[in-house]
Design an enzyme around this catalytic site. Structure first.
Site, PDB file in Angstrom:
ATOM      1  N   ASP A 108      59.478  -4.219  -0.593  1.00  0.00           N
ATOM      2  CA  ASP A 108      58.101  -4.178  -1.611  1.00  0.00           C
ATOM      3  C   ASP A 108      57.134  -5.496  -1.275  1.00  0.00           C
ATOM      4  OD1 ASP A 108      58.753  -1.955  -2.858  1.00  0.00           O
ATOM      5  OD2 ASP A 108      60.279  -2.982  -4.163  1.00  0.00           O
ATOM      6  N   ASP A 169      59.120   5.096  -2.378  1.00  0.00           N
ATOM      7  CA  ASP A 169      57.992   3.951  -2.757  1.00  0.00           C
ATOM      8  C   ASP A 169      57.446   3.414  -1.544  1.00  0.00           C
ATOM      9  OD1 ASP A 169      60.507   4.862  -4.095  1.00  0.00           O
ATOM     10  OD2 ASP A 169      59.944   3.226  -5.568  1.00  0.00           O
TER      11      ASP A 169
END
Ligand code: GLY
Length: 392
Positions: A108, A169
Protein backbone atom coordinates in the site's frame (compact mmCIF):
# COMPACT_ATOMS: atom_id res chain seq x y z
CA UNK A 1 -6.52 -11.17 -22.68
CA UNK A 2 -9.48 -13.56 -22.39
CA UNK A 3 -12.85 -12.57 -23.85
CA UNK A 4 -15.22 -11.20 -21.24
CA UNK A 5 -18.99 -11.30 -21.54
CA UNK A 6 -20.59 -7.92 -21.97
CA UNK A 7 -23.50 -7.05 -19.74
CA UNK A 8 -25.91 -4.39 -20.97
CA UNK A 9 -25.99 -1.46 -18.60
CA UNK A 10 -29.05 -0.03 -16.85
CA UNK A 11 -29.58 3.28 -18.61
CA UNK A 12 -29.60 6.48 -16.62
CA UNK A 13 -30.24 9.87 -18.13
CA UNK A 14 -27.56 12.39 -17.31
CA UNK A 15 -28.73 15.17 -15.02
CA UNK A 16 -25.67 17.39 -15.14
CA UNK A 17 -25.54 19.35 -11.86
CA UNK A 18 -25.03 23.10 -12.01
CA UNK A 19 -21.81 24.64 -10.69
CA UNK A 20 -23.84 26.16 -7.84
CA UNK A 21 -25.18 22.73 -6.87
CA UNK A 22 -21.72 21.15 -6.89
CA UNK A 23 -20.48 24.08 -4.83
CA UNK A 24 -23.09 23.38 -2.16
CA UNK A 25 -21.95 19.74 -2.04
CA UNK A 26 -18.32 20.88 -1.74
CA UNK A 27 -19.19 23.39 0.97
CA UNK A 28 -20.92 20.68 3.01
CA UNK A 29 -17.96 18.31 2.60
CA UNK A 30 -15.43 21.00 3.53
CA UNK A 31 -17.41 21.90 6.66
CA UNK A 32 -16.75 18.30 7.74
CA UNK A 33 -13.05 18.51 6.86
CA UNK A 34 -12.77 21.77 8.82
CA UNK A 35 -14.24 20.07 11.85
CA UNK A 36 -11.45 17.46 11.61
CA UNK A 37 -8.55 19.95 11.45
CA UNK A 38 -7.99 20.64 15.18
CA UNK A 39 -7.89 16.93 15.97
CA UNK A 40 -5.78 15.85 13.00
CA UNK A 41 -3.06 18.48 12.74
CA UNK A 42 -0.22 16.32 14.00
CA UNK A 43 -2.10 13.01 14.06
CA UNK A 44 -4.09 11.14 11.41
CA UNK A 45 -7.61 9.68 11.44
CA UNK A 46 -7.80 5.91 12.09
CA UNK A 47 -8.73 3.76 9.04
CA UNK A 48 -12.35 3.50 10.19
CA UNK A 49 -14.45 5.15 12.85
CA UNK A 50 -16.00 3.74 16.00
CA UNK A 51 -19.55 4.99 16.52
CA UNK A 52 -18.81 7.42 13.67
CA UNK A 53 -15.76 8.96 15.40
CA UNK A 54 -12.24 8.56 14.03
CA UNK A 55 -9.58 8.15 16.73
CA UNK A 56 -6.27 9.96 16.19
CA UNK A 57 -3.36 7.68 15.20
CA UNK A 58 0.31 8.02 14.26
CA UNK A 59 1.60 7.49 10.73
CA UNK A 60 1.60 3.70 10.93
CA UNK A 61 -1.42 2.48 8.92
CA UNK A 62 -1.93 1.80 5.21
CA UNK A 63 -4.48 4.62 5.19
CA UNK A 64 -2.60 7.71 6.40
CA UNK A 65 -2.19 9.13 2.90
CA UNK A 66 -5.93 9.59 2.47
CA UNK A 67 -6.04 12.33 5.11
CA UNK A 68 -3.13 14.18 3.53
CA UNK A 69 -4.81 13.74 0.14
CA UNK A 70 -7.99 15.26 1.57
CA UNK A 71 -5.97 18.25 2.74
CA UNK A 72 -4.37 18.73 -0.68
CA UNK A 73 -7.81 18.52 -2.35
CA UNK A 74 -9.24 21.00 0.16
CA UNK A 75 -6.36 23.36 -0.55
CA UNK A 76 -6.95 22.99 -4.29
CA UNK A 77 -10.67 23.75 -3.79
CA UNK A 78 -10.14 26.85 -1.69
CA UNK A 79 -6.52 28.02 -1.67
CA UNK A 80 -6.90 28.26 2.14
CA UNK A 81 -3.59 28.07 4.01
CA UNK A 82 -5.03 26.04 6.90
CA UNK A 83 -5.14 22.94 4.68
CA UNK A 84 -1.75 23.44 3.04
CA UNK A 85 -0.03 23.98 6.40
CA UNK A 86 -1.13 20.63 7.83
CA UNK A 87 -0.51 18.77 4.56
CA UNK A 88 3.00 20.24 4.32
CA UNK A 89 3.63 19.27 7.94
CA UNK A 90 2.52 15.69 7.11
CA UNK A 91 5.21 15.47 4.42
CA UNK A 92 7.98 15.25 7.01
CA UNK A 93 6.13 12.40 8.67
CA UNK A 94 5.90 10.46 5.37
CA UNK A 95 9.60 11.07 4.67
CA UNK A 96 10.45 9.79 8.14
CA UNK A 97 8.22 6.75 7.71
CA UNK A 98 9.91 5.51 4.55
CA UNK A 99 13.34 6.48 5.85
CA UNK A 100 12.85 4.42 9.03
CA UNK A 101 10.84 1.69 7.23
CA UNK A 102 7.90 2.03 9.63
CA UNK A 103 5.17 -0.48 8.63
CA UNK A 104 6.05 -0.53 4.95
CA UNK A 105 6.16 -4.31 4.46
CA UNK A 106 3.08 -4.27 2.22
CA UNK A 107 2.00 -3.02 -1.19
CA UNK A 108 0.00 0.00 0.00
CA UNK A 109 2.94 2.32 -0.55
CA UNK A 110 0.95 3.69 -3.49
CA UNK A 111 -2.04 4.72 -1.40
CA UNK A 112 0.32 6.21 1.17
CA UNK A 113 2.73 8.16 -1.04
CA UNK A 114 0.76 9.05 -4.19
CA UNK A 115 -1.65 11.15 -2.14
CA UNK A 116 0.90 12.63 0.25
CA UNK A 117 4.47 13.06 -1.00
CA UNK A 118 3.85 12.82 -4.78
CA UNK A 119 0.82 15.13 -4.68
CA UNK A 120 2.77 17.47 -2.41
CA UNK A 121 5.70 17.53 -4.80
CA UNK A 122 3.41 18.22 -7.75
CA UNK A 123 1.54 21.01 -5.97
CA UNK A 124 4.39 22.71 -4.11
CA UNK A 125 7.62 21.54 -5.78
CA UNK A 126 8.94 20.18 -2.46
CA UNK A 127 12.07 18.22 -3.41
CA UNK A 128 12.24 16.18 -0.18
CA UNK A 129 8.68 15.01 -0.85
CA UNK A 130 9.72 13.86 -4.31
CA UNK A 131 12.65 11.91 -2.82
CA UNK A 132 10.35 10.25 -0.26
CA UNK A 133 8.02 9.24 -3.11
CA UNK A 134 10.91 7.67 -5.03
CA UNK A 135 12.08 5.81 -1.90
CA UNK A 136 8.54 4.49 -1.38
CA UNK A 137 8.36 3.39 -5.03
CA UNK A 138 11.67 1.51 -4.56
CA UNK A 139 10.21 -0.25 -1.54
CA UNK A 140 7.14 -1.19 -3.62
CA UNK A 141 9.34 -2.41 -6.46
CA UNK A 142 11.19 -4.68 -4.01
CA UNK A 143 7.92 -6.59 -3.59
CA UNK A 144 7.73 -7.54 -7.27
CA UNK A 145 8.26 -11.26 -7.88
CA UNK A 146 9.78 -11.72 -11.35
CA UNK A 147 8.60 -15.34 -11.69
CA UNK A 148 4.98 -14.82 -10.58
CA UNK A 149 5.10 -11.38 -12.22
CA UNK A 150 3.05 -9.86 -9.40
CA UNK A 151 3.63 -7.46 -6.54
CA UNK A 152 3.16 -9.39 -3.30
CA UNK A 153 0.37 -7.73 -1.37
CA UNK A 154 1.07 -8.43 2.25
CA UNK A 155 3.70 -9.64 4.65
CA UNK A 156 7.42 -10.06 4.57
CA UNK A 157 8.65 -11.48 1.25
CA UNK A 158 9.98 -14.56 3.06
CA UNK A 159 6.61 -15.58 4.55
CA UNK A 160 5.63 -18.65 2.45
CA UNK A 161 1.85 -18.20 2.94
CA UNK A 162 1.91 -14.74 1.38
CA UNK A 163 4.26 -15.49 -1.51
CA UNK A 164 2.86 -14.77 -4.96
CA UNK A 165 -0.41 -13.34 -3.59
CA UNK A 166 -1.74 -10.40 -5.53
CA UNK A 167 -4.86 -8.39 -4.68
CA UNK A 168 -7.08 -6.17 -6.77
CA UNK A 169 -6.56 -3.15 -4.50
CA UNK A 170 -2.99 -2.99 -5.86
CA UNK A 171 -4.35 -1.49 -9.09
CA UNK A 172 -4.32 1.83 -7.25
CA UNK A 173 -0.77 1.32 -5.96
CA UNK A 174 0.67 1.03 -9.47
CA UNK A 175 0.50 4.75 -10.31
CA UNK A 176 3.35 5.28 -7.81
CA UNK A 177 5.55 3.07 -9.98
CA UNK A 178 4.65 4.91 -13.21
CA UNK A 179 5.29 8.19 -11.43
CA UNK A 180 8.71 6.96 -10.25
CA UNK A 181 9.73 6.05 -13.81
CA UNK A 182 8.74 9.53 -14.98
CA UNK A 183 10.68 11.14 -12.12
CA UNK A 184 13.83 9.04 -12.35
CA UNK A 185 13.93 7.73 -15.92
CA UNK A 186 14.36 4.22 -14.46
CA UNK A 187 12.12 1.89 -16.51
CA UNK A 188 12.15 -0.89 -13.90
CA UNK A 189 9.30 0.74 -11.97
CA UNK A 190 6.95 0.94 -14.95
CA UNK A 191 8.01 -2.50 -16.22
CA UNK A 192 6.94 -4.09 -12.91
CA UNK A 193 3.63 -2.20 -12.99
CA UNK A 194 3.04 -3.30 -16.61
CA UNK A 195 3.56 -6.95 -15.71
CA UNK A 196 1.46 -6.79 -12.56
CA UNK A 197 -1.53 -5.15 -14.27
CA UNK A 198 -1.34 -7.74 -17.04
CA UNK A 199 -1.56 -10.50 -14.43
CA UNK A 200 -4.40 -8.65 -12.67
CA UNK A 201 -6.38 -8.51 -15.92
CA UNK A 202 -5.69 -12.17 -16.66
CA UNK A 203 -6.23 -13.66 -13.19
CA UNK A 204 -8.35 -11.37 -11.00
CA UNK A 205 -11.17 -10.83 -13.49
CA UNK A 206 -13.62 -13.68 -14.04
CA UNK A 207 -15.37 -14.32 -17.38
CA UNK A 208 -18.51 -12.43 -16.24
CA UNK A 209 -16.38 -9.39 -15.27
CA UNK A 210 -16.80 -10.02 -11.55
CA UNK A 211 -13.51 -10.10 -9.65
CA UNK A 212 -11.54 -12.13 -7.16
CA UNK A 213 -10.26 -10.08 -4.27
CA UNK A 214 -6.95 -11.94 -4.17
CA UNK A 215 -5.15 -14.50 -6.32
CA UNK A 216 -2.12 -16.75 -5.73
CA UNK A 217 0.54 -17.38 -8.36
CA UNK A 218 3.23 -20.05 -7.89
CA UNK A 219 6.53 -18.24 -7.39
CA UNK A 220 8.57 -21.25 -8.56
CA UNK A 221 6.73 -22.19 -11.75
CA UNK A 222 4.87 -18.93 -12.40
CA UNK A 223 1.65 -20.93 -12.81
CA UNK A 224 -1.67 -19.43 -11.64
CA UNK A 225 -2.96 -21.23 -8.52
CA UNK A 226 -6.34 -20.01 -7.25
CA UNK A 227 -8.43 -17.03 -6.28
CA UNK A 228 -9.64 -16.36 -2.75
CA UNK A 229 -11.23 -13.58 -0.80
CA UNK A 230 -9.95 -11.69 2.22
CA UNK A 231 -12.63 -9.07 2.83
CA UNK A 232 -15.48 -10.35 0.67
CA UNK A 233 -18.43 -12.67 1.34
CA UNK A 234 -16.93 -15.75 -0.32
CA UNK A 235 -14.14 -16.79 -2.65
CA UNK A 236 -16.49 -16.72 -5.62
CA UNK A 237 -18.38 -13.50 -4.80
CA UNK A 238 -17.27 -9.97 -5.74
CA UNK A 239 -16.26 -7.81 -2.82
CA UNK A 240 -17.74 -4.43 -3.78
CA UNK A 241 -14.68 -2.37 -2.92
CA UNK A 242 -12.47 -4.76 -4.84
CA UNK A 243 -14.69 -4.30 -7.88
CA UNK A 244 -14.44 -0.53 -7.41
CA UNK A 245 -10.63 -0.70 -7.12
CA UNK A 246 -10.77 -2.70 -10.35
CA UNK A 247 -12.91 -0.19 -12.26
CA UNK A 248 -10.77 2.76 -11.26
CA UNK A 249 -7.46 0.89 -11.45
CA UNK A 250 -7.96 -0.52 -14.95
CA UNK A 251 -9.10 2.88 -16.22
CA UNK A 252 -5.90 4.35 -14.76
CA UNK A 253 -3.91 1.51 -16.35
CA UNK A 254 -5.19 2.72 -19.72
CA UNK A 255 -3.98 6.21 -18.83
CA UNK A 256 -0.52 4.88 -17.96
CA UNK A 257 -0.05 2.27 -20.68
CA UNK A 258 -2.30 3.39 -23.54
CA UNK A 259 -3.51 -0.23 -23.81
CA UNK A 260 -7.15 -0.16 -24.97
CA UNK A 261 -7.80 -3.61 -23.42
CA UNK A 262 -7.65 -2.04 -19.96
CA UNK A 263 -10.28 0.52 -20.86
CA UNK A 264 -12.57 -2.24 -22.16
CA UNK A 265 -11.97 -4.17 -18.97
CA UNK A 266 -12.76 -1.15 -16.78
CA UNK A 267 -15.98 -0.76 -18.75
CA UNK A 268 -17.00 -4.38 -18.26
CA UNK A 269 -16.22 -4.25 -14.55
CA UNK A 270 -18.27 -1.06 -14.31
CA UNK A 271 -21.25 -2.71 -16.01
CA UNK A 272 -21.05 -5.66 -13.63
CA UNK A 273 -20.95 -3.27 -10.66
CA UNK A 274 -23.78 -1.03 -11.88
CA UNK A 275 -26.00 -4.03 -12.60
CA UNK A 276 -25.83 -5.01 -8.95
CA UNK A 277 -26.75 -1.78 -7.19
CA UNK A 278 -29.71 -1.53 -4.84
CA UNK A 279 -32.39 1.06 -5.54
CA UNK A 280 -30.55 4.08 -4.14
CA UNK A 281 -27.42 3.34 -6.21
CA UNK A 282 -25.06 2.83 -3.24
CA UNK A 283 -23.54 -0.65 -3.35
CA UNK A 284 -23.82 -3.29 -0.68
CA UNK A 285 -20.46 -4.32 0.81
CA UNK A 286 -20.37 -7.39 -1.44
CA UNK A 287 -22.03 -7.56 -4.84
CA UNK A 288 -23.63 -10.90 -3.96
CA UNK A 289 -26.14 -8.67 -2.15
CA UNK A 290 -28.20 -6.48 -4.44
CA UNK A 291 -31.34 -5.45 -2.61
CA UNK A 292 -32.07 -2.72 -0.10
CA UNK A 293 -33.29 -5.15 2.51
CA UNK A 294 -30.39 -7.44 3.15
CA UNK A 295 -27.18 -5.51 3.01
CA UNK A 296 -24.85 -3.19 4.80
CA UNK A 297 -23.79 -0.47 2.37
CA UNK A 298 -20.23 0.43 1.56
CA UNK A 299 -20.35 4.15 0.83
CA UNK A 300 -16.55 4.11 0.42
CA UNK A 301 -16.78 1.63 -2.46
CA UNK A 302 -19.46 3.83 -4.01
CA UNK A 303 -17.18 6.89 -3.81
CA UNK A 304 -14.25 4.97 -5.37
CA UNK A 305 -16.53 3.67 -8.12
CA UNK A 306 -17.80 7.20 -8.83
CA UNK A 307 -14.19 8.36 -9.37
CA UNK A 308 -13.52 5.31 -11.53
CA UNK A 309 -16.61 5.95 -13.63
CA UNK A 310 -15.56 9.57 -14.17
CA UNK A 311 -12.03 8.50 -15.13
CA UNK A 312 -13.52 5.94 -17.52
CA UNK A 313 -16.04 8.38 -19.01
CA UNK A 314 -13.32 10.94 -19.65
CA UNK A 315 -11.22 8.33 -21.46
CA UNK A 316 -13.98 7.20 -23.83
CA UNK A 317 -14.43 8.86 -27.21
CA UNK A 318 -17.16 11.49 -27.56
CA UNK A 319 -19.00 9.20 -29.96
CA UNK A 320 -19.38 6.47 -27.32
CA UNK A 321 -22.84 6.59 -25.70
CA UNK A 322 -21.48 4.86 -22.60
CA UNK A 323 -19.48 7.97 -21.83
CA UNK A 324 -22.64 9.85 -20.84
CA UNK A 325 -24.10 6.82 -19.08
CA UNK A 326 -21.05 6.42 -16.81
CA UNK A 327 -21.07 10.13 -16.07
CA UNK A 328 -24.77 9.93 -15.22
CA UNK A 329 -24.18 7.08 -12.78
CA UNK A 330 -21.25 8.86 -11.17
CA UNK A 331 -23.30 12.02 -10.67
CA UNK A 332 -26.23 10.04 -9.26
CA UNK A 333 -23.95 8.21 -6.81
CA UNK A 334 -22.25 11.43 -5.65
CA UNK A 335 -25.61 13.16 -5.23
CA UNK A 336 -26.98 10.31 -3.12
CA UNK A 337 -23.82 10.17 -1.01
CA UNK A 338 -24.14 13.90 -0.35
CA UNK A 339 -27.84 13.72 0.45
CA UNK A 340 -28.13 10.52 2.43
CA UNK A 341 -24.66 9.42 3.60
CA UNK A 342 -23.07 12.63 4.82
CA UNK A 343 -22.02 12.57 8.48
CA UNK A 344 -23.91 14.98 10.75
CA UNK A 345 -21.94 17.98 11.98
CA UNK A 346 -22.66 16.94 15.58
CA UNK A 347 -21.65 13.53 16.90
CA UNK A 348 -19.15 12.58 14.19
CA UNK A 349 -15.78 13.69 12.86
CA UNK A 350 -16.11 12.02 9.46
CA UNK A 351 -17.34 13.09 6.03
CA UNK A 352 -19.31 10.00 4.89
CA UNK A 353 -21.05 7.41 7.02
CA UNK A 354 -22.21 3.84 6.28
CA UNK A 355 -19.12 2.14 4.93
CA UNK A 356 -17.70 -1.30 5.72
CA UNK A 357 -14.00 -1.82 6.33
CA UNK A 358 -13.70 -5.58 6.95
CA UNK A 359 -16.92 -7.53 7.33
CA UNK A 360 -15.36 -10.99 7.95
CA UNK A 361 -13.37 -9.49 10.85
CA UNK A 362 -16.38 -7.41 11.97
CA UNK A 363 -14.15 -4.32 11.80
CA UNK A 364 -15.55 -0.95 10.81
CA UNK A 365 -19.01 -2.24 9.88
CA UNK A 366 -21.48 0.56 9.15
CA UNK A 367 -18.83 3.11 10.03
CA UNK A 368 -16.93 5.87 8.27
CA UNK A 369 -13.76 4.87 6.38
CA UNK A 370 -11.13 7.50 5.68
CA UNK A 371 -10.60 6.45 2.04
CA UNK A 372 -14.35 6.90 1.44
CA UNK A 373 -13.99 10.49 2.63
CA UNK A 374 -10.99 11.01 0.34
CA UNK A 375 -12.67 9.58 -2.78
CA UNK A 376 -15.89 11.52 -2.13
CA UNK A 377 -13.84 14.75 -2.13
CA UNK A 378 -11.99 13.57 -5.25
CA UNK A 379 -15.29 12.87 -7.01
CA UNK A 380 -16.48 16.38 -6.12
CA UNK A 381 -13.23 17.81 -7.49
CA UNK A 382 -13.78 15.93 -10.74
CA UNK A 383 -17.33 17.31 -11.00
CA UNK A 384 -16.20 20.85 -10.30
CA UNK A 385 -13.20 21.50 -12.50
CA UNK A 386 -10.67 20.15 -14.99
CA UNK A 387 -8.26 18.38 -12.66
CA UNK A 388 -5.19 16.23 -13.11
CA UNK A 389 -5.66 13.25 -10.76
CA UNK A 390 -2.91 12.62 -8.22
CA UNK A 391 -2.92 9.08 -9.70
CA UNK A 392 -2.02 10.37 -13.16
N1 GLY B 1 -7.11 -1.82 0.50
C1 GLY B 1 -7.78 -2.33 1.63
C2 GLY B 1 -9.21 -2.03 1.63
O1 GLY B 1 -9.77 -1.54 0.65
O2 GLY B 1 -9.84 -2.29 2.65
Amino acid sequence: MSEIAFEPLPHLKLKRPSTETVDTWIEAALARVDRMLPQFDTHFPAPSSESNIYAPIDNVEWTNGFWTGMLWLSWEFTGAERYREIAAHNLASFANRIDKRINVDHHDLGFLYTLSSCAGHRLTGDRAARDAGVAAASQLLSRFDPVAKVIQAWGNMNVPAERGRMIIDCNLNLPLLYWATRETGDRRFAAAADQHIEQAARLLVRPDASTFHTYYVDTVSGEPLHGSTHQGFSDDSSWARGQAWGIYGFALAWRHTGNQDYLDLASRLANHFLNRLPADGICCWDLIFTSDADCERDSSAAAIAACGLLELAQALPLSDALRETYEAWAVAIVETLGEKYLAPLEGSNAVLLHAVYHMPNKAGVDEACIWGDYFYLEALMRLRRAWLPYWA
